[in-house]
Structures are given as structure tokens and as C-alpha cells.
Enzyme design. Structure first.
Site, PDB file in Angstrom:
ATOM      1  N   HIS A 121       0.888  -1.211   0.009  1.00 14.62           N
ATOM      2  CA  HIS A 121       0.177   0.055  -0.044  1.00 14.62           C
ATOM      3  C   HIS A 121       0.720   1.176   0.107  1.00 14.62           C
ATOM      4  CE1 HIS A 121      -1.999  -2.788   2.973  1.00 14.62           C
ATOM      5  NE2 HIS A 121      -2.812  -2.773   1.951  1.00 14.62           N
ATOM      6  N   HIS A 123       1.184   4.696   2.158  1.00 16.23           N
ATOM      7  CA  HIS A 123       0.810   5.259   3.448  1.00 16.23           C
ATOM      8  C   HIS A 123       1.359   6.628   3.480  1.00 16.23           C
ATOM      9  CE1 HIS A 123       0.304   1.282   5.953  1.00 16.23           C
ATOM     10  NE2 HIS A 123       0.461   0.657   4.678  1.00 16.23           N
ATOM     11  N   HIS A 138      -3.031   4.397   6.105  1.00 19.36           N
ATOM     12  CA  HIS A 138      -2.836   4.395   4.691  1.00 19.36           C
ATOM     13  C   HIS A 138      -3.311   5.808   4.062  1.00 19.36           C
ATOM     14  CE1 HIS A 138      -4.189  -0.172   3.613  1.00 19.36           C
ATOM     15  NE2 HIS A 138      -3.050  -0.205   4.510  1.00 19.36           N
ATOM     16  N   HIS A 146     -11.166   1.385   3.139  1.00 20.14           N
ATOM     17  CA  HIS A 146     -10.226   0.453   2.498  1.00 20.14           C
ATOM     18  C   HIS A 146     -11.107  -0.638   2.032  1.00 20.14           C
ATOM     19  CE1 HIS A 146      -6.350  -1.914   1.981  1.00 20.14           C
ATOM     20  NE2 HIS A 146      -7.333  -2.993   2.401  1.00 20.14           N
ATOM     21  N   HIS A 149      -8.589   3.303  -1.229  1.00 20.61           N
ATOM     22  CA  HIS A 149      -7.689   4.328  -1.239  1.00 20.61           C
ATOM     23  C   HIS A 149      -6.802   4.271  -2.187  1.00 20.61           C
ATOM     24  CE1 HIS A 149      -7.958   3.155   3.265  1.00 20.61           C
ATOM     25  NE2 HIS A 149      -8.776   3.837   3.240  1.00 20.61           N
ATOM     26  N   ASP A 152      -3.951   1.714  -2.503  1.00 17.92           N
ATOM     27  CA  ASP A 152      -4.223   0.092  -2.194  1.00 17.92           C
ATOM     28  C   ASP A 152      -3.898  -0.542  -3.586  1.00 17.92           C
ATOM     29  OD1 ASP A 152      -4.951   0.873   0.392  1.00 17.92           O
ATOM     30  OD2 ASP A 152      -7.156   0.827  -0.175  1.00 17.92           O
ATOM     31  N   HIS A 188       3.901  -5.546   3.158  1.00 14.57           N
ATOM     32  CA  HIS A 188       3.505  -6.208   4.486  1.00 14.57           C
ATOM     33  C   HIS A 188       4.057  -7.652   4.732  1.00 14.57           C
ATOM     34  CE1 HIS A 188       0.862  -3.058   6.189  1.00 14.57           C
ATOM     35  NE2 HIS A 188       0.957  -2.475   5.129  1.00 14.57           N
ATOM     36  N   ARG A 211       4.751  -4.552   9.009  1.00 12.10           N
ATOM     37  CA  ARG A 211       5.255  -3.874   7.977  1.00 12.10           C
ATOM     38  C   ARG A 211       6.873  -4.228   7.788  1.00 12.10           C
ATOM     39  NH1 ARG A 211       2.674   2.228   9.037  1.00 12.10           N
ATOM     40  NH2 ARG A 211       0.537   1.400   9.399  1.00 12.10           N
TER      41      ARG A 211
HETATM   42 CU    CU Z   1      -0.102  -1.022   4.128  1.00 13.95          CU
HETATM   43 ZN    ZN Z   2      -6.163   1.146   2.110  1.00 12.43          ZN
END
Ligand code: CU
Ligand code: ZN
Length: 247
Positions: A121, A123, A138, A146, A149, A152, A188, A211
Site C-alpha cells: 500500500h 501510506h 494508509h 479500505h 484508497h 491500495d 506487509h 510492515r
Molecule cells: Cu499498508
Molecule cells: Zn487502504
């Protein structure tokens, strides 16, 4: 022409925000209405900005495409048991407002779990010195749930400890008030549940887990993208050739 138009747009943005200060008259719009007005004005400013920049650089014209790179590094806060993922994410946008495309080249995942999928993603914050947690939530400029976003990017299959993937049609942008330049790409440890997890966290971040690695998106020239595109085309050709031999 661009500067006066943007100046006007800034004045438009500043006017309603000032009415939201403490001490405003009781009949002034509340915080929700002000936020909606700001969002609406953001959209209008984006449209003006895109029209102006597209007029200056038509899609497909030499030099009109925007490029960015993100050099992925393992999170500084990882413990020794976690895999060290690193690599490069490259972005290309043919013109402001056009869909974004990206190459994701990542190494260092545990090799024993072929077929596992990892979420990636964008952030909110770009200061990653304490670790990827510092990237915050995010990036969500429109207060959407979500996985709506702009950053994403979804899940990426890992094969032999690596991700090699090209994706097009991405909603994120390298230009305008919602640009992802200066924000973080986070890799992630787990899979994104894409909002189907049935809990509030699922609609916030997809329960994608720890993360592992991150980077800050920065503007670059076209050469890294052109190199990656060449390598991608060669890989696809090799795969086609080996499929033909096997058939
Ligand atoms: Cu993320
Ligand atoms: Zn998201």
C-alpha cells in the site's frame, strides 16, 4: 497562466477554512460541511490543474510522462526473525490524471512459501527513519474505506522469495493535490483481506500484518522505467519461448 490559476485555487481553498476557526458565528457551517466543501474544492482545483498541465503536455508527447521511484528497504524496527525484504518500485503516469502503472521488484521473502501473497500500500507519511510504522495509516485523502484508497495496490504473489510484477490502471497519482510523491510504499508480511475481514480494521487497513519494508516515493527520470520495461518484455518472451518448448 498556470501560476495565476493556482493562486486563485489557493484563495478558494483558504476562504472556507478560515470560517471554521473557533469563534465562528453559530450559523456558520459545521466541521462536516466545511470538510465536504474543501473536498469539493480540492476536486475542482485538481481538474483545473490537470487541464492546464495536459494542455502543456499532451499524453504521448516526448517528456510528458511522469516517473517516480521508491527504493524499498527492510524496516529499521524489524526483529532478527523477520525476513529482510528489499527492492525497487517504479511508477509511470503518461500524463497528470491518467491511470498510473508500476513495476514491483522485491526480494528477500522466505522462499519456502511459494504462492503466498503480500499486501502493498501507499501510506501517509514519508519519514521512515524509526521504521515503517512511522509511515502512519494508509494514504486516504478522500476519507474512503479500505480498499478504496488511491495506494491500495492489493496482493502480490511471491515466487522463490521474489515479487516481479507489473500493474496498470492504478488509481494513485504522481501529480496534483493527491500526489503520492513524498509518501511511503509499505510491504506487509501478510495478505490484504481487501475489506472483507468483517471487522473495523479490515475497512481501515485490510489486516495485512506487520510492515516488513518500506520506501519514500521520489520523482525520477524515465531511464529506470525504460530499463525495467525492457527486462519485463525479455522475461515475458523467455516465458513464452519455454512454454512453446514444453508444449
Ligand atoms: Cu499498508
Ligand atoms: Zn487502504
Amino acid at each position: 497562466m498556470l501560476a495565476p490559476a493556482l493562486l486563485c485555487a489557493h484563495l478558494l481553498l483558504a476562504a472556507p477554512a478560515s470560517r471554521a476557526w473557533p469563534g465562528a458565528a453559530p450559523d456558520e457551517p459545521g466541521p462536516g460541511a466545511v470538510a465536504a466543501q474543501l473536498s469539493d474544492m480540492h476536486d475542482k482545483v485538481t481538474a483545473i490543474w490537470q487541464q492546464l498541465t495536459q494542455r502543456a503536455a499532451e499524453p504521448g508527447a516526448p517528456g510528458s510522462a511522469l516517473h517516480a521511484a521508491c527504493r524499498v528497504q527492510p524496516s529499521a524496527s524489524l526483529d532478527a526473525a523477520q525476513p529482510r525484504v528489499s527492492g525497487l518500485v517504479l511508477f509511470r503516469q503518461p500524463a497528470p490524471g491518467a491511470p498510473l502503472e508500476a513495476f514491483f521488484h522485491l526480494d528477500g521473502f522466505p522462499a519456502e512459501r511459494n504462492g503466498s501473497r503480500r499486501a502493498i500500500h501507499v501510506h501517509r507519511f514519508g519519514d521512515l527513519s524509526p521504521g515503517c510504522e512511522a509511515a502512519g495509516p494508509h494514504y486516504n485523502p478522500r476519507a474512503a474505506p479500505h480498499p478504496q484508497h488511491p495506494g491500495d495496490f492489493g496482493n502480490f504473489a511471491v515466487r522463490d522469495g521474489r515479487v516481479r510484477k507489473h500493474r496498470g490502471g492504478l488509481a494513485a497519482s504522481l501529480a496534483g493535490p493527491h500526489s503520492i510523491v513524498g509518501r511511503a510504499v509499505v510491504v506487509h508480511a501478510g495478505e490484504d483481506d481487501l475489506g472483507r475481514g468483517g471487522d473495523p480494521a479490515s475497512l481501515d487497513h485490510g489486516n495485512a500484518g506487520r510492515r516488513l519494508a518500506c520506501c519514500v516515493v521520489g520523482v525520477c527520470g524515465p531511464l529506470p522505467w525504460e530499463r525495467a520495461a525492457r527486462e519485463h518484455a525479455e522475461r515475458r518472451k523467455r516465458r513464452r519461448d519455454s512454454d512453446c518448448e514444453a508444449a
